[in-house]
Scaffold this motif. Sequence first.
Motif, short mmCIF file in Angstrom:
data_model
loop_
_atom_site.label_atom_id
_atom_site.label_comp_id
_atom_site.label_asym_id
_atom_site.label_seq_id
_atom_site.Cartn_x
_atom_site.Cartn_y
_atom_site.Cartn_z
N ALA A 1 -8.74 4.32 5.94
CA ALA A 1 -8.92 4.33 4.49
C ALA A 1 -7.57 4.01 3.87
O ALA A 1 -6.53 4.40 4.40
CB ALA A 1 -9.43 5.67 4.00
N MET A 2 -7.59 3.29 2.75
CA MET A 2 -6.33 2.87 2.15
C MET A 2 -6.46 2.85 0.63
O MET A 2 -7.49 2.45 0.10
CB MET A 2 -5.95 1.47 2.67
N GLY A 3 -5.42 3.31 -0.05
CA GLY A 3 -5.42 3.28 -1.50
C GLY A 3 -4.52 4.35 -2.08
O GLY A 3 -3.90 5.15 -1.37
N ARG A 4 -4.45 4.35 -3.42
CA ARG A 4 -3.64 5.35 -4.11
C ARG A 4 -4.31 6.73 -4.05
O ARG A 4 -5.52 6.83 -4.08
CB ARG A 4 -3.46 4.94 -5.59
N HIS A 5 -3.49 7.75 -3.99
CA HIS A 5 -4.01 9.11 -3.96
C HIS A 5 -4.27 9.58 -5.40
O HIS A 5 -3.40 10.17 -6.04
CB HIS A 5 -3.02 10.04 -3.26
N THR A 6 -5.46 9.27 -5.89
CA THR A 6 -5.89 9.64 -7.23
C THR A 6 -7.29 10.23 -7.16
O THR A 6 -7.96 10.14 -6.13
CB THR A 6 -5.91 8.42 -8.17
N GLU A 7 -7.75 10.79 -8.27
CA GLU A 7 -9.11 11.32 -8.34
C GLU A 7 -10.13 10.21 -8.08
O GLU A 7 -11.18 10.44 -7.47
CB GLU A 7 -9.36 11.95 -9.70
N VAL B 1 -3.92 5.73 4.33
CA VAL B 1 -2.64 5.08 4.04
C VAL B 1 -2.51 4.86 2.53
O VAL B 1 -3.38 4.24 1.91
CB VAL B 1 -2.52 3.74 4.77
N GLY B 2 -1.43 5.36 1.96
CA GLY B 2 -1.20 5.15 0.53
C GLY B 2 -0.33 6.24 -0.06
O GLY B 2 0.01 7.23 0.60
N ASP B 3 0.04 6.06 -1.32
CA ASP B 3 0.86 7.02 -2.05
C ASP B 3 0.15 7.41 -3.34
O ASP B 3 -0.83 6.77 -3.74
CB ASP B 3 2.24 6.44 -2.36
N GLY B 4 0.66 8.43 -4.01
CA GLY B 4 0.07 8.84 -5.27
C GLY B 4 0.24 10.33 -5.51
O GLY B 4 0.63 11.09 -4.62
N TYR B 5 -0.09 10.74 -6.74
CA TYR B 5 0.24 12.09 -7.18
C TYR B 5 -0.58 13.18 -6.48
O TYR B 5 -0.19 14.35 -6.50
CB TYR B 5 0.11 12.21 -8.70
N LEU B 6 -1.69 12.81 -5.85
CA LEU B 6 -2.51 13.82 -5.15
C LEU B 6 -2.25 13.86 -3.64
O LEU B 6 -2.94 14.58 -2.91
CB LEU B 6 -4.00 13.54 -5.39
N LYS B 7 -1.25 13.12 -3.20
CA LYS B 7 -1.02 13.03 -1.76
C LYS B 7 -0.68 14.38 -1.14
O LYS B 7 -1.25 14.76 -0.11
CB LYS B 7 0.11 12.04 -1.48
N ASN B 8 0.22 15.13 -1.76
CA ASN B 8 0.60 16.44 -1.20
C ASN B 8 -0.58 17.41 -1.23
O ASN B 8 -0.75 18.23 -0.31
CB ASN B 8 1.78 17.02 -1.97
N GLU C 1 -14.64 1.64 -9.09
CA GLU C 1 -13.67 0.60 -8.76
C GLU C 1 -13.76 -0.53 -9.79
O GLU C 1 -14.61 -0.49 -10.69
CB GLU C 1 -13.92 0.04 -7.35
N GLY C 2 -12.90 -1.52 -9.63
CA GLY C 2 -13.02 -2.77 -10.38
C GLY C 2 -13.54 -3.81 -9.40
O GLY C 2 -14.72 -4.14 -9.36
N LEU C 3 -12.65 -4.32 -8.58
CA LEU C 3 -13.01 -5.08 -7.38
C LEU C 3 -12.04 -4.60 -6.31
O LEU C 3 -10.88 -5.01 -6.30
CB LEU C 3 -12.88 -6.59 -7.60
N PRO C 4 -12.46 -3.71 -5.43
CA PRO C 4 -11.51 -3.07 -4.51
C PRO C 4 -10.89 -4.06 -3.53
O PRO C 4 -11.58 -4.60 -2.66
CB PRO C 4 -12.37 -2.02 -3.79
N MET C 5 -9.60 -4.26 -3.66
CA MET C 5 -8.90 -5.20 -2.79
C MET C 5 -8.96 -4.75 -1.33
O MET C 5 -8.97 -5.58 -0.43
CB MET C 5 -7.44 -5.34 -3.23
N THR C 6 -9.01 -3.45 -1.12
CA THR C 6 -9.06 -2.98 0.27
C THR C 6 -10.33 -3.44 0.97
O THR C 6 -10.30 -3.74 2.17
CB THR C 6 -8.97 -1.44 0.33
N LEU C 7 -11.44 -3.54 0.25
CA LEU C 7 -12.67 -4.03 0.87
C LEU C 7 -12.55 -5.52 1.20
O LEU C 7 -13.03 -5.97 2.24
CB LEU C 7 -13.88 -3.81 -0.06
#
Length: 371
Positions: free
Chosen positions: A198-204, A230-237, A278-284
């Motif tokens: 799974a990949m993306g920003r750590h958000t709600e 894999v990813g970063d964001g404010y909910l990661k911790n 989503e909008g158009l998920p680049m990860t897909l």
Amino acid sequence: MGVGGGVERVTTTKVNALVQQGHEVVILTTDYKGQPTSYGLDKSVKIIDFGLGYAEDFNIPIWTRLFRTISKMKRHKKAMSAFLFDYRPDIVVTTHPVETAFLPFIKDGSKKVLEYHGSKFIYRMERSAKSILSLRGLLARIYEQRDACISRNFDAVILLTKEDYDSRGKQKNMYVIPDPLSFEIQESADLSSPIVLAMGRHTEQKDFFSLVDIWEMVCDKFPDWKLRIVGDGYLKNSLICYVQRKKLGNSISIENGTSEVVPIYLNASIFAMTSKFEGLPMTLLEAQSVGLPIVSYACPCGPRDLLKDSENGFLVAPSNKVEFSSRLEALMRDESLRREMGARAKKILAATILSISWDYGLNYSSISKHF
């Protein structure tokens, strides 16, 4: 810019494509702070940062954030107006939600284009998550109505999916241009390694917490398999703590985001997405480009445009963790099924989506003729 993620990656791809075609491009930011760009931006592109710091207010109480946003918006409009009247660009493209309130009304002679990288369903998600009597619920309703009005003031509005286009009423100034892939490779994932990615920003929005719950349902049946997030964001911790509380640290790896994503995709065997919208998920797109079979919630918008259920992956009803875990198990158990779906993923992607960045400029140029 400089924070990584799908929007920055696709913006870099688009800008580089326009530069290759001979266009001069300047990027205006509000929170850049001189950080290195993440995805190889062309050296000729100038970045001007207004230094407004909207992102600094994300986790403060919403009433305080509202008043600070109004104050910053005034400075934002002043800085944008000064730049446009001084620089006199031909076309201005915005993805910034705050700019939509004033950009069309700056009469500098440029054509104004709004690009949506999400979907209108973000507001409905906010309304469902919070009572309409709450400030967040009320603001979500106001923003949804505001979007419908504001978009009519732009010369063009770019959407990523037909699903989003249909939901917004098919206005005459709206066009569907799927995001281009940021890379094109001939390799395919081997699909033999016991890794779910799974990949993306750590958000709600990404809802990796649900993915951890789903993994808890299947991991004991497949002790050799690992889940990589894999990813970063404010909910990661918070997610790391959640994994630790569930004692799943031995089978779940939470890793930093990186611009070198191709080896990560190639080393996986399944891609999983539990987004609320989503909008158009680049990860897909990227996962399909290397032949990964996918299990995804059929959230708005994007997955239904990209996936054909039981052909290149599985579409699961949103929030149905039991069904998601069952589909995930089917792929984890059956390597031949993974290979069949992975092969179809590459073929379907090639037939339905822009495959190289150059096409973005061609599509954009054709739309500009309608201004």
